[in-house]
Design a protein around this motif. Structure first.
Motif, PDB file in Angstrom:
ATOM      1  N   LEU A   1       0.852  -1.184   0.000  1.00 37.40           N
ATOM      2  CA  LEU A   1       0.000   0.000   0.000  1.00 37.40           C
ATOM      3  C   LEU A   1       0.889   1.235   0.000  1.00 37.40           C
ATOM      4  N   VAL A   2       0.737   2.087  -1.007  1.00 36.23           N
ATOM      5  CA  VAL A   2       1.477   3.347  -1.086  1.00 36.23           C
ATOM      6  C   VAL A   2       0.600   4.413  -0.434  1.00 36.23           C
ATOM      7  N   VAL A   3       1.077   4.961   0.685  1.00 38.86           N
ATOM      8  CA  VAL A   3       0.290   5.910   1.471  1.00 38.86           C
ATOM      9  C   VAL A   3       1.042   7.237   1.605  1.00 38.86           C
ATOM     10  N   PRO A   4       0.298   8.331   1.884  1.00 39.63           N
ATOM     11  CA  PRO A   4       0.946   9.631   2.026  1.00 39.63           C
ATOM     12  C   PRO A   4       1.871   9.691   3.233  1.00 39.63           C
ATOM     13  N   ARG A   5       2.826  10.606   3.195  1.00 41.52           N
ATOM     14  CA  ARG A   5       3.646  10.925   4.363  1.00 41.52           C
ATOM     15  C   ARG A   5       2.912  12.031   5.117  1.00 41.52           C
ATOM     16  N   SER A   6       2.700  11.840   6.399  1.00 44.84           N
ATOM     17  CA  SER A   6       1.901  12.794   7.164  1.00 44.84           C
ATOM     18  C   SER A   6       2.517  14.186   7.195  1.00 44.84           C
ATOM     19  N   GLY A   7       3.831  14.298   7.269  1.00 46.55           N
ATOM     20  CA  GLY A   7       4.478  15.609   7.294  1.00 46.55           C
ATOM     21  C   GLY A   7       4.273  16.381   5.996  1.00 46.55           C
ATOM     22  N   LEU A   8       4.390  15.702   4.849  1.00 45.44           N
ATOM     23  CA  LEU A   8       4.160  16.369   3.564  1.00 45.44           C
ATOM     24  C   LEU A   8       2.701  16.789   3.428  1.00 45.44           C
ATOM     25  N   ALA A   9       1.798  15.958   3.916  1.00 46.76           N
ATOM     26  CA  ALA A   9       0.378  16.290   3.843  1.00 46.76           C
ATOM     27  C   ALA A   9       0.060  17.495   4.725  1.00 46.76           C
ATOM     28  N   ALA A  10       0.560  17.481   5.959  1.00 48.35           N
ATOM     29  CA  ALA A  10       0.241  18.553   6.914  1.00 48.35           C
ATOM     30  C   ALA A  10       0.885  19.880   6.531  1.00 48.35           C
ATOM     31  N   ARG A  11       2.138  19.836   6.092  1.00 48.09           N
ATOM     32  CA  ARG A  11       2.872  21.082   5.826  1.00 48.09           C
ATOM     33  C   ARG A  11       2.710  21.625   4.405  1.00 48.09           C
ATOM     34  N   HIS A  12       2.489  20.716   3.427  1.00 48.50           N
ATOM     35  CA  HIS A  12       2.504  21.150   2.031  1.00 48.50           C
ATOM     36  C   HIS A  12       1.280  20.718   1.224  1.00 48.50           C
ATOM     37  N   GLY A  13       0.393  19.927   1.812  1.00 47.64           N
ATOM     38  CA  GLY A  13      -0.785  19.476   1.082  1.00 47.64           C
ATOM     39  C   GLY A  13      -0.497  18.412   0.045  1.00 47.64           C
ATOM     40  N   ILE A  14       0.615  17.699   0.191  1.00 44.53           N
ATOM     41  CA  ILE A  14       0.975  16.649  -0.771  1.00 44.53           C
ATOM     42  C   ILE A  14       0.355  15.336  -0.307  1.00 44.53           C
ATOM     43  N   SER A  15      -0.383  14.688  -1.208  1.00 46.31           N
ATOM     44  CA  SER A  15      -1.047  13.441  -0.855  1.00 46.31           C
ATOM     45  C   SER A  15      -0.921  12.444  -2.004  1.00 46.31           C
ATOM     46  N   VAL A  16      -1.407  11.241  -1.763  1.00 45.49           N
ATOM     47  CA  VAL A  16      -1.446  10.192  -2.775  1.00 45.49           C
ATOM     48  C   VAL A  16      -2.849  10.213  -3.368  1.00 45.49           C
ATOM     49  N   VAL A  17      -2.953  10.412  -4.678  1.00 41.67           N
ATOM     50  CA  VAL A  17      -4.253  10.561  -5.333  1.00 41.67           C
ATOM     51  C   VAL A  17      -5.130   9.338  -5.106  1.00 41.67           C
ATOM     52  N   ASN A  18      -4.618   8.180  -5.368  1.00 39.79           N
ATOM     53  CA  ASN A  18      -5.382   6.943  -5.236  1.00 39.79           C
ATOM     54  C   ASN A  18      -5.102   6.291  -3.892  1.00 39.79           C
ATOM     55  N   GLY A  19      -4.976   7.140  -2.853  1.00 38.53           N
ATOM     56  CA  GLY A  19      -4.525   6.708  -1.542  1.00 38.53           C
ATOM     57  C   GLY A  19      -5.471   5.764  -0.846  1.00 38.53           C
ATOM     58  N   PRO A  20      -5.010   4.596  -0.485  1.00 39.23           N
ATOM     59  CA  PRO A  20      -3.653   4.155  -0.815  1.00 39.23           C
ATOM     60  C   PRO A  20      -3.559   3.587  -2.219  1.00 39.23           C
ATOM     61  N   GLY A  21      -2.382   3.746  -2.807  1.00 36.71           N
ATOM     62  CA  GLY A  21      -2.095   3.063  -4.056  1.00 36.71           C
ATOM     63  C   GLY A  21      -1.855   1.597  -3.750  1.00 36.71           C
ATOM     64  N   LEU A  22      -2.187   0.732  -4.667  1.00 39.48           N
ATOM     65  CA  LEU A  22      -2.077  -0.709  -4.438  1.00 39.48           C
ATOM     66  C   LEU A  22      -1.028  -1.319  -5.352  1.00 39.48           C
ATOM     67  N   VAL A  23      -0.075  -2.046  -4.755  1.00 37.11           N
ATOM     68  CA  VAL A  23       0.914  -2.808  -5.514  1.00 37.11           C
ATOM     69  C   VAL A  23       0.591  -4.277  -5.291  1.00 37.11           C
ATOM     70  N   ASP A  24       0.053  -4.925  -6.318  1.00 36.68           N
ATOM     71  CA  ASP A  24      -0.323  -6.337  -6.219  1.00 36.68           C
ATOM     72  C   ASP A  24       0.902  -7.242  -6.242  1.00 36.68           C
ATOM     73  N   SER A  25       0.732  -8.441  -5.709  1.00 35.63           N
ATOM     74  CA  SER A  25       1.854  -9.380  -5.621  1.00 35.63           C
ATOM     75  C   SER A  25       2.373  -9.811  -6.984  1.00 35.63           C
ATOM     76  N   GLY A  26       1.554  -9.766  -8.006  1.00 31.18           N
ATOM     77  CA  GLY A  26       2.001 -10.180  -9.332  1.00 31.18           C
ATOM     78  C   GLY A  26       2.667  -9.081 -10.143  1.00 31.18           C
ATOM     79  N   TYR A  27       2.667  -7.844  -9.649  1.00 31.03           N
ATOM     80  CA  TYR A  27       3.243  -6.714 -10.386  1.00 31.03           C
ATOM     81  C   TYR A  27       4.762  -6.725 -10.290  1.00 31.03           C
ATOM     82  N   ARG A  28       5.437  -6.555 -11.418  1.00 31.98           N
ATOM     83  CA  ARG A  28       6.896  -6.572 -11.431  1.00 31.98           C
ATOM     84  C   ARG A  28       7.498  -5.307 -12.040  1.00 31.98           C
ATOM     85  N   GLY A  29       6.688  -4.313 -12.322  1.00 32.52           N
ATOM     86  CA  GLY A  29       7.183  -3.068 -12.893  1.00 32.52           C
ATOM     87  C   GLY A  29       7.700  -2.136 -11.813  1.00 32.52           C
ATOM     88  N   GLU A  30       8.157  -0.966 -12.250  1.00 37.04           N
ATOM     89  CA  GLU A  30       8.683   0.024 -11.318  1.00 37.04           C
ATOM     90  C   GLU A  30       7.567   0.531 -10.407  1.00 37.04           C
TER      91      GLU A  30
END
Length: 154
Positions: free
Chosen positions: A68-97
């Motif tokens: 699960l790709v999740v936001p960093r709380s400090g970036l969210a609180a201080r700069h409003g940076i978040s993960v659009v599809n939060g959380p992002g999902l990396v499946d076990s079969g995925y082998r890309g970057e």
């Protein structure tokens, strides 16, 4: 260990750097749930802009687990940076970057991401196999069909 506690067995996850000098995910502190993900490229996020930011590695998450790709709380609180599809999902079969889909929710300030910056976190979780079983009715529960906000605010 005291009280019959057992040390948790670490889950082995094969990982391959994909970019020269890529920094692999790492825990900031012992006991953290999420490993910091670092940018493998420079990106500027203008207000309300989103971008898919490369993290410079691929991995083989074992079957029965997901990332699960999740936001960093400090970036969210201080700069409003978040993960659009939060959380992002990396499946076990995925082998890309692995990449983080980030958004700048600050209405006024652009945010510059530099190669090597910590931009998100990766949490590896167990995901049990699920078999859906069609039924004519569902067991009763205290909540029943009460939806959003049903437990109140205070």
């Amino acid at each position: 260990m005291a009280g019959g506690e057992q040390a948790a067995q670490a889950l082995a996850v094969p990982i391959c750097p994909m970019a020269e000098g890529a920094q692999l995910p790492a825990y900031a502190y012992p006991g953290d749930a999420g490993m910091d993900l670092r940018a493998a490229e420079d990106v500027v996020l203008r207000p309300f802009e989103r971008a898919t930011v490369a993290c410079g590695f691929a991995m083989a998450i074992p079957e029965g687990h997901a990332g699960l790709v999740v936001p960093r709380s400090g970036l969210a609180a201080r700069h409003g940076i978040s993960v659009v599809n939060g959380p992002g999902l990396v499946d076990s079969g995925y082998r890309g970057e692995v990449k983080a889909v980030l958004v700048n929710l600050d209405a006024h300030e652009a945010f510059a991401i530099r190669k090597g910056d910590r931009i998100a976190q990766l949490v590896i979780v167990a995901v049990p196999p699920v078999q859906l079983v069609e039924a004519d009715s569902l067991p009763e529960s205290e909540r029943a069909q009460k939806g959003f906000g049903s437990s109140g605010v205070s």
